[in-house]
Design an enzyme around this catalytic site. Sequence first.
Site, PDB file in Angstrom:
ATOM      1  N   GLU A   7      61.821  77.219 108.795  1.00  0.00           N
ATOM      2  CA  GLU A   7      60.505  77.663 109.268  1.00  0.00           C
ATOM      3  C   GLU A   7      60.588  78.850 110.219  1.00  0.00           C
ATOM      4  O   GLU A   7      59.558  79.444 110.562  1.00  0.00           O
ATOM      5  CB  GLU A   7      59.772  76.505 109.958  1.00  0.00           C
ATOM      6  CG  GLU A   7      59.387  75.368 109.040  1.00  0.00           C
ATOM      7  CD  GLU A   7      58.496  75.833 107.881  1.00  0.00           C
ATOM      8  OE1 GLU A   7      57.566  76.634 108.119  1.00  0.00           O
ATOM      9  OE2 GLU A   7      58.752  75.405 106.742  1.00  0.00           O
ATOM     10  N   HIS A  16      53.240  84.004 106.063  1.00  0.00           N
ATOM     11  CA  HIS A  16      54.132  82.865 106.299  1.00  0.00           C
ATOM     12  C   HIS A  16      55.023  82.611 105.079  1.00  0.00           C
ATOM     13  O   HIS A  16      56.256  82.534 105.203  1.00  0.00           O
ATOM     14  CB  HIS A  16      53.293  81.626 106.616  1.00  0.00           C
ATOM     15  CG  HIS A  16      54.091  80.391 106.868  1.00  0.00           C
ATOM     16  ND1 HIS A  16      54.365  79.916 108.131  1.00  0.00           N
ATOM     17  CD2 HIS A  16      54.679  79.515 106.013  1.00  0.00           C
ATOM     18  CE1 HIS A  16      55.091  78.817 108.043  1.00  0.00           C
ATOM     19  NE2 HIS A  16      55.293  78.548 106.760  1.00  0.00           N
ATOM     20  N   GLU A  17      54.403  82.475 103.916  1.00  0.00           N
ATOM     21  CA  GLU A  17      55.176  82.171 102.710  1.00  0.00           C
ATOM     22  C   GLU A  17      56.086  83.337 102.329  1.00  0.00           C
ATOM     23  O   GLU A  17      57.182  83.135 101.788  1.00  0.00           O
ATOM     24  CB  GLU A  17      54.245  81.814 101.552  1.00  0.00           C
ATOM     25  CG  GLU A  17      53.361  80.601 101.800  1.00  0.00           C
ATOM     26  CD  GLU A  17      54.149  79.350 102.167  1.00  0.00           C
ATOM     27  OE1 GLU A  17      55.322  79.244 101.752  1.00  0.00           O
ATOM     28  OE2 GLU A  17      53.601  78.479 102.858  1.00  0.00           O
ATOM     29  N   HIS A  29      59.359  82.967 104.104  1.00  0.00           N
ATOM     30  CA  HIS A  29      60.285  82.085 103.383  1.00  0.00           C
ATOM     31  C   HIS A  29      60.956  82.836 102.235  1.00  0.00           C
ATOM     32  O   HIS A  29      62.170  82.737 102.017  1.00  0.00           O
ATOM     33  CB  HIS A  29      59.528  80.889 102.804  1.00  0.00           C
ATOM     34  CG  HIS A  29      59.152  79.852 103.801  1.00  0.00           C
ATOM     35  ND1 HIS A  29      60.063  79.250 104.634  1.00  0.00           N
ATOM     36  CD2 HIS A  29      57.947  79.281 104.095  1.00  0.00           C
ATOM     37  CE1 HIS A  29      59.450  78.359 105.407  1.00  0.00           C
ATOM     38  NE2 HIS A  29      58.169  78.363 105.092  1.00  0.00           N
TER      39      HIS A  29
END
Length: 388
Positions: free
Chosen positions: A364, A334-335, A338
């Site tokens: 997101e 997830h990170e 980003h």
Amino acid sequence: MALTVSRLLFMRKKELDKLSNKFDENVFDATKKFEKLITNKKEIEGLPATALGLAAQTAVSKGHENATLENGPWMITLDAPSFNSIVRHAQNRALREEIYHAYVTRASSGDTNNSLIIDQILKLRLEQAKLLGYNNYAEVSMAMKMATVDKAEELLEKLRSASWDAAVQDMEDLKHFAKSQGAKEYDDLRPWDIAFWSGRLRESKYDISVEELRPYFSLPNVMEGLFNLARTLFEIEIEAADGLAPVWNSDVRFYCVKDSSGNPIAYFYFDPYSRPSEKRGGAWMDGVVGRSRVMSRDGASARLPIAHIVCNQTPPVGNKPSLMTFREVETVFHEFGHALQHMLTKQDESLVAGIRGIETDATELPSKFMENWCYHRQVCLELFLIEL
């Protein structure tokens, strides 16, 4: 009049920033302050070896030099790896309740009490909304996002109505299973019981526990699988660049991202492990510097973007690498999503490059895109094959 409103808004924002910082500091201090030393192994029956090893390692760091995985003593904290191991695995219901209450009531009393701060933040946010001509702060928040308050509420109701019956059935199944296992609390399951009995039910259904998957998700395996996926999707190469830049902790790694021709296009720091004494909980990504032609040294080629990715996953125990839960794997993916948005930008104006100048709910999208690859059969298979 406009100048007066602008001045008031500036003052409100300044006060809110100060209160928000104090709120975070209180949560951090309250989390760091809590410690529970356990000397009787019966009190923590059910904890897997990884959790016992971490608890013993924490005890050593707190001055209990002879602490061992087998014989303790074991130090329990409110840091995520420690807290989660208790509520998910400890057979001792009283211990689960104690740790759960300590966690959810952090910063609610004493020197770190956030109650008045919350009241003041709510008051100032409403004042800010009224000054800007909105009915409430939710409308202010949504003004710079893709969604609207009405659409958000509509989506929440769709999710609630679609999931309600299934959630009720899940709870009934959980109660039935707890009863079959002789649990006295089966008809009164509380928040500190749900994760524990859900785990036992899942193990009974699939004959495998979350802990048994950890060896397949060692941090080196996960990072290799993640970088292989990034190579396939974006035609980039990611190489360790330790020593090229200073780091704030010996656990922090520094990486270089290169395009298909081998030219550096970005860099990022990765700080994976929880450190309760110096690091707040959660996981986040942010830019260190953005891509910018104006800020480049030579004025010809753009300054390359640098990101940092910070997580709070289970640290290594002894000489073994960090053995991750699947949720921790999801968090890293997830990170990294980003970070990719920040690093792969081709925009040379830093104010609108990467994650800058984009609606916060829109940011997101790439993170969820990368996270969902964790459920892709081929990606999961590759992670397992790396270990095998």
